[in-house]
Design a protein around this motif. Structure first.
Motif, short mmCIF file in Angstrom:
data_model
loop_
_atom_site.label_atom_id
_atom_site.label_comp_id
_atom_site.label_asym_id
_atom_site.label_seq_id
_atom_site.Cartn_x
_atom_site.Cartn_y
_atom_site.Cartn_z
N MET A 52 4.81 -11.73 -4.65
CA MET A 52 3.88 -10.43 -3.43
C MET A 52 2.87 -9.91 -3.48
SD MET A 52 6.04 -6.63 -4.52
CE MET A 52 7.49 -7.08 -4.47
N ALA A 53 2.21 -9.90 -2.14
CA ALA A 53 1.26 -9.72 -2.53
C ALA A 53 0.54 -8.57 -3.40
CB ALA A 53 0.31 -9.45 -0.87
N SER A 54 -0.71 -8.24 -3.84
CA SER A 54 -0.76 -7.08 -4.55
C SER A 54 -0.75 -5.38 -3.24
CB SER A 54 -2.66 -7.19 -4.98
OG SER A 54 -3.33 -7.43 -3.78
N ASP A 55 -1.05 -6.00 -2.55
CA ASP A 55 -0.29 -4.50 -1.56
C ASP A 55 0.59 -4.30 -1.75
OD1 ASP A 55 -1.27 -6.42 -0.14
OD2 ASP A 55 -2.16 -5.48 1.57
N GLU A 56 1.34 -4.87 -1.41
CA GLU A 56 2.96 -4.41 -1.35
C GLU A 56 2.98 -4.14 -2.76
OE1 GLU A 56 4.88 -8.43 -0.30
OE2 GLU A 56 4.03 -8.17 1.40
N MET A 57 2.40 -4.85 -4.13
CA MET A 57 3.29 -4.20 -5.26
C MET A 57 2.44 -2.68 -5.23
SD MET A 57 2.07 -7.50 -7.61
CE MET A 57 2.67 -6.94 -9.08
N LEU A 58 0.91 -2.48 -5.84
CA LEU A 58 1.22 -1.39 -5.01
C LEU A 58 1.61 -0.02 -4.19
CD1 LEU A 58 -2.78 -1.36 -5.08
CD2 LEU A 58 -1.63 -0.16 -6.80
N SER A 59 2.30 -0.35 -3.22
CA SER A 59 2.85 0.15 -2.00
C SER A 59 4.36 0.41 -2.50
CB SER A 59 3.29 -0.33 -0.66
OG SER A 59 2.16 -0.62 -0.61
N ALA A 60 4.92 -0.49 -3.63
CA ALA A 60 6.10 -0.26 -4.52
C ALA A 60 5.75 0.50 -5.26
CB ALA A 60 6.46 -1.70 -5.13
N LEU A 61 5.32 1.16 -5.96
CA LEU A 61 5.11 1.61 -7.12
C LEU A 61 4.60 3.30 -6.35
CD1 LEU A 61 1.57 0.82 -9.21
CD2 LEU A 61 4.35 -0.13 -9.75
N GLY A 62 4.20 3.55 -4.98
CA GLY A 62 4.54 4.42 -4.46
C GLY A 62 3.48 5.96 -4.77
N VAL A 63 2.74 6.81 -4.05
CA VAL A 63 2.06 7.06 -4.32
C VAL A 63 2.20 7.89 -6.36
CG1 VAL A 63 0.81 9.95 -3.83
CG2 VAL A 63 2.32 8.24 -2.18
N GLY A 64 2.93 8.33 -6.80
CA GLY A 64 3.30 8.63 -7.79
C GLY A 64 3.42 7.86 -9.11
N GLY A 65 2.93 6.36 -8.84
CA GLY A 65 3.11 5.40 -9.25
C GLY A 65 1.73 5.11 -9.54
N ALA A 66 0.69 5.25 -8.12
CA ALA A 66 -0.35 4.16 -8.11
C ALA A 66 -1.04 4.81 -8.73
CB ALA A 66 -0.57 4.11 -6.04
N ALA A 110 -5.29 -7.31 -13.72
CA ALA A 110 -5.41 -8.15 -12.56
C ALA A 110 -5.80 -7.88 -11.19
CB ALA A 110 -4.46 -9.29 -12.72
N MET A 111 -4.40 -7.24 -10.32
CA MET A 111 -4.07 -6.79 -9.65
C MET A 111 -5.98 -6.43 -9.08
SD MET A 111 -0.45 -5.17 -9.20
CE MET A 111 -0.94 -4.28 -8.20
N LYS A 112 -6.20 -5.32 -10.21
CA LYS A 112 -7.08 -4.70 -9.40
C LYS A 112 -8.81 -5.60 -9.65
CE LYS A 112 -9.91 -0.61 -10.63
NZ LYS A 112 -10.41 1.06 -11.03
N ALA A 113 -8.53 -6.95 -10.51
CA ALA A 113 -9.77 -7.25 -10.00
C ALA A 113 -9.90 -8.54 -9.14
CB ALA A 113 -10.06 -8.56 -11.68
N TYR A 114 -8.38 -9.12 -8.62
CA TYR A 114 -8.16 -9.47 -7.62
C TYR A 114 -8.30 -9.03 -6.22
CZ TYR A 114 -5.96 -12.21 -3.92
OH TYR A 114 -5.98 -12.99 -2.83
N ASN A 115 -7.93 -7.67 -6.39
CA ASN A 115 -8.66 -6.61 -4.78
C ASN A 115 -9.93 -6.97 -4.92
OD1 ASN A 115 -6.18 -6.44 -4.20
ND2 ASN A 115 -6.20 -4.45 -5.30
N GLY A 170 -13.41 -5.67 -16.13
CA GLY A 170 -13.13 -7.32 -16.35
C GLY A 170 -13.57 -7.58 -14.79
N THR A 171 -13.95 -8.30 -14.03
CA THR A 171 -14.39 -8.91 -12.94
C THR A 171 -14.14 -10.61 -12.66
OG1 THR A 171 -15.90 -6.94 -12.74
CG2 THR A 171 -15.65 -8.89 -10.63
N LEU A 172 -13.94 -10.61 -12.13
CA LEU A 172 -13.76 -12.45 -11.08
C LEU A 172 -14.57 -12.78 -11.10
CD1 LEU A 172 -9.96 -12.45 -10.04
CD2 LEU A 172 -10.53 -12.87 -12.22
#
Length: 166
Positions: free
Chosen positions: A1-15, A40-45, A118-120
């Motif tokens: 799943m792409a990282s933006d899809e994972m964030l969307s799955a969290l919803g506004v409150g979860g994000a 990891a998602m934030k570093a990847y983005n 942390g950064t990549l």
């Protein structure tokens, strides 16, 4: 799943909760695997945005921070002979290099936002971010190496690959 899809799955409150959680001190957490995934998602983005940027804009014109000149000057004073075109993991992770990097990075505490975040970082600057070509670094290490790569023309290969007429 792409990282933006994972964030969307969290919803506004979860994000929002995730963003708040990522801003808290690391010692407030144990080894929570969910937090590690968020980091990891934030570093990847961040890596994806940066690679798209150097693919689209001539890197020699990029300014990554308001302190680029200071970071570059200090970096090249400290690391005169470091091969930034192709880094080796020991350049950042050996015991002796960790101590030199610690001194280098700490001079930017309070000056560079999230200086030790942390950064990549790509090992070979002519290649994209892949598992084999990526190492975990602090934000100031990333800035130091990438500012030098941009100024010294090493990231030009990425730009020219996407813009051959330039």
């Amino acid at each position: 799943m792409a990282s933006d899809e994972m964030l969307s799955a969290l919803g506004v409150g979860g994000a929002s909760a995730a963003a708040h959680a990522l801003s808290l001190p690391a010692e407030d957490y144990g080894n929570d695997p969910r937090l590690e995934v968020m980091w990891a998602m934030k570093a990847y983005n961040h890596a994806e945005v940066y690679f798209n940027l150097i693919s689209s804009v001539d890197p020699k014109f990029l300014k990554l921070t308001k302190l680029d000149d200071d970071i570059y000057k200090s970096f090249r004073e400290t690391y005169k002979d470091l091969n930034i075109k192709t880094l080796h993991p020991d350049d950042l992770k050996s015991d002796s290099s960790k101590e030199t990097w610690r001194v280098f990075c700490n001079q930017f505490e309070g000056l560079v936002e999230d200086f030790n975040y942390g950064t990549l970082l790509r090992l070979d600057c002519e290649r994209d971010y892949t598992e084999e070509n990526t190492i975990f670094s602090t934000r100031v290490q990333f800035f130091a190496v990438e500012i030098a790569r941009n100024r010294e023309g090493f990231n030009n290969t990425v730009f020219m690959a996407k813009n051959p007429a330039s």
